[in-house]
Scaffold this motif. Sequence first.
Motif, PDB file in Angstrom:
ATOM      1  N   LEU A   1       0.847  -1.082   0.048  1.00  0.00           N
ATOM      2  CA  LEU A   1       0.116   0.006  -0.139  1.00  0.00           C
ATOM      3  C   LEU A   1       0.920   1.429   0.087  1.00  0.00           C
ATOM      4  O   LEU A   1       0.280   2.366   0.245  1.00  0.00           O
ATOM      5  CB  LEU A   1      -0.954   0.014   1.206  1.00  0.00           C
ATOM      6  N   GLY A   2       2.156   1.145  -0.234  1.00  0.00           N
ATOM      7  CA  GLY A   2       3.029   2.249  -0.309  1.00  0.00           C
ATOM      8  C   GLY A   2       3.606   2.819   1.020  1.00  0.00           C
ATOM      9  O   GLY A   2       4.331   3.672   1.298  1.00  0.00           O
ATOM     10  N   ARG A   3       3.368   1.854   2.261  1.00  0.00           N
ATOM     11  CA  ARG A   3       3.629   2.396   3.406  1.00  0.00           C
ATOM     12  C   ARG A   3       5.243   1.685   3.633  1.00  0.00           C
ATOM     13  O   ARG A   3       5.232   0.677   4.402  1.00  0.00           O
ATOM     14  CB  ARG A   3       2.555   2.115   4.500  1.00  0.00           C
ATOM     15  N   ARG A 163     -11.643  -9.342  -7.969  1.00  0.00           N
ATOM     16  CA  ARG A 163     -10.900  -8.220  -7.159  1.00  0.00           C
ATOM     17  C   ARG A 163     -10.621  -7.065  -8.095  1.00  0.00           C
ATOM     18  O   ARG A 163      -9.522  -6.898  -8.663  1.00  0.00           O
ATOM     19  CB  ARG A 163      -9.630  -8.900  -6.595  1.00  0.00           C
ATOM     20  N   ALA A 164     -11.643  -6.232  -7.650  1.00  0.00           N
ATOM     21  CA  ALA A 164     -11.446  -4.908  -8.439  1.00  0.00           C
ATOM     22  C   ALA A 164     -10.361  -3.950  -8.219  1.00  0.00           C
ATOM     23  O   ALA A 164      -9.893  -3.361  -9.143  1.00  0.00           O
ATOM     24  CB  ALA A 164     -12.586  -4.210  -8.243  1.00  0.00           C
ATOM     25  N   ASP A 165      -9.726  -4.094  -7.028  1.00  0.00           N
ATOM     26  CA  ASP A 165      -8.518  -3.289  -6.689  1.00  0.00           C
ATOM     27  C   ASP A 165      -7.219  -4.090  -6.753  1.00  0.00           C
ATOM     28  O   ASP A 165      -6.209  -3.474  -6.598  1.00  0.00           O
ATOM     29  CB  ASP A 165      -8.813  -2.734  -5.459  1.00  0.00           C
ATOM     30  N   THR A 194      -4.849   4.852  -7.177  1.00  0.00           N
ATOM     31  CA  THR A 194      -4.105   5.960  -6.280  1.00  0.00           C
ATOM     32  C   THR A 194      -4.728   5.659  -4.808  1.00  0.00           C
ATOM     33  O   THR A 194      -3.964   5.908  -3.784  1.00  0.00           O
ATOM     34  CB  THR A 194      -4.402   7.432  -6.785  1.00  0.00           C
ATOM     35  N   ARG A 195      -6.042   5.480  -4.655  1.00  0.00           N
ATOM     36  CA  ARG A 195      -6.599   5.413  -3.301  1.00  0.00           C
ATOM     37  C   ARG A 195      -5.992   4.175  -2.837  1.00  0.00           C
ATOM     38  O   ARG A 195      -5.829   4.164  -1.449  1.00  0.00           O
ATOM     39  CB  ARG A 195      -8.092   5.183  -3.603  1.00  0.00           C
ATOM     40  N   ARG A 196      -5.778   3.036  -3.413  1.00  0.00           N
ATOM     41  CA  ARG A 196      -5.094   1.900  -2.998  1.00  0.00           C
ATOM     42  C   ARG A 196      -3.619   2.158  -2.572  1.00  0.00           C
ATOM     43  O   ARG A 196      -3.084   1.673  -1.478  1.00  0.00           O
ATOM     44  CB  ARG A 196      -5.331   0.885  -3.950  1.00  0.00           C
ATOM     45  N   ASP A 197      -2.895   2.768  -3.402  1.00  0.00           N
ATOM     46  CA  ASP A 197      -1.404   2.968  -3.289  1.00  0.00           C
ATOM     47  C   ASP A 197      -1.106   4.192  -3.946  1.00  0.00           C
ATOM     48  O   ASP A 197      -0.844   4.067  -5.196  1.00  0.00           O
ATOM     49  CB  ASP A 197      -0.687   1.881  -3.685  1.00  0.00           C
ATOM     50  N   PRO A 198      -0.779   5.390  -3.159  1.00  0.00           N
ATOM     51  CA  PRO A 198      -0.582   6.625  -4.129  1.00  0.00           C
ATOM     52  C   PRO A 198       1.048   6.461  -4.727  1.00  0.00           C
ATOM     53  O   PRO A 198       1.190   7.145  -5.798  1.00  0.00           O
ATOM     54  CB  PRO A 198      -0.570   7.427  -3.065  1.00  0.00           C
ATOM     55  N   THR A 199       1.687   5.484  -4.157  1.00  0.00           N
ATOM     56  CA  THR A 199       3.173   5.321  -4.880  1.00  0.00           C
ATOM     57  C   THR A 199       3.342   4.203  -6.177  1.00  0.00           C
ATOM     58  O   THR A 199       4.258   4.426  -6.573  1.00  0.00           O
ATOM     59  CB  THR A 199       4.116   4.892  -3.892  1.00  0.00           C
TER      60      THR A 199
END
Length: 216
Positions: A1-3, A163-165, A194-199
């Motif tokens: 998730l970009g964290r 799985r849409a995302d 972008t909502r899922r992972d902005p990076t």
Amino acid sequence: LGRDATARDLLDPLADAYQQGRHQDVPARVAVARSLALNGFHEDANVVLADAADAATDDAERKLVERTWGLLFVSKYNYRDADVSLRKVLKIDPADEAAVLAMAEIDLRSDHNVRKAKARLDAFLSDINPRSAAALALRAEVALQDEDPEDAMARIKAAEKARADHPEVLAVKAAACKLEDDKRCFKAALRTSTRRDPTDGRPLLAGVAGTLGAVA
């Protein structure tokens, strides 16, 4: 998730414990290798996987090691060594999803053999798991390379039901929307990603290129 910072806090103790002599069974060594690869220490991960391969005593352990090794090689575009490891996995378990999909990636990215990738994925979707989002996304990419956007969008819709995302689904959807000049569709795919992972820039890059193959 970009964290990434949070991930490192979770993963670093695994490598520290391994260096202290803990986590020495084969599954644990594979987990340590995965943690190292996720943190960007690919050479160290390769060394730990070599140790795990030497310690493996049965097919289950060998499959785990070779699958992880093969996926690591694919992630670094080392398709020759990936092919060797993944063939070992499929010899043990022809239905192993990760290995089948990675081999299909090699068909596309290294061998540029669309027909072979198509046959491999069709067999998997028909006989093993017709609802695999990752397999449907890769099959949609094959359809795009085969200049069949209608089939690609049909595969994408099926993948979204699973799985849409899924990041690969979003990336191939962005490419398909761009090729069809569907700006609303492209923006929706990018917004969800972008909502899922902005990076994660894969949907944007795929959309700009109009094809996943150009950014693989």
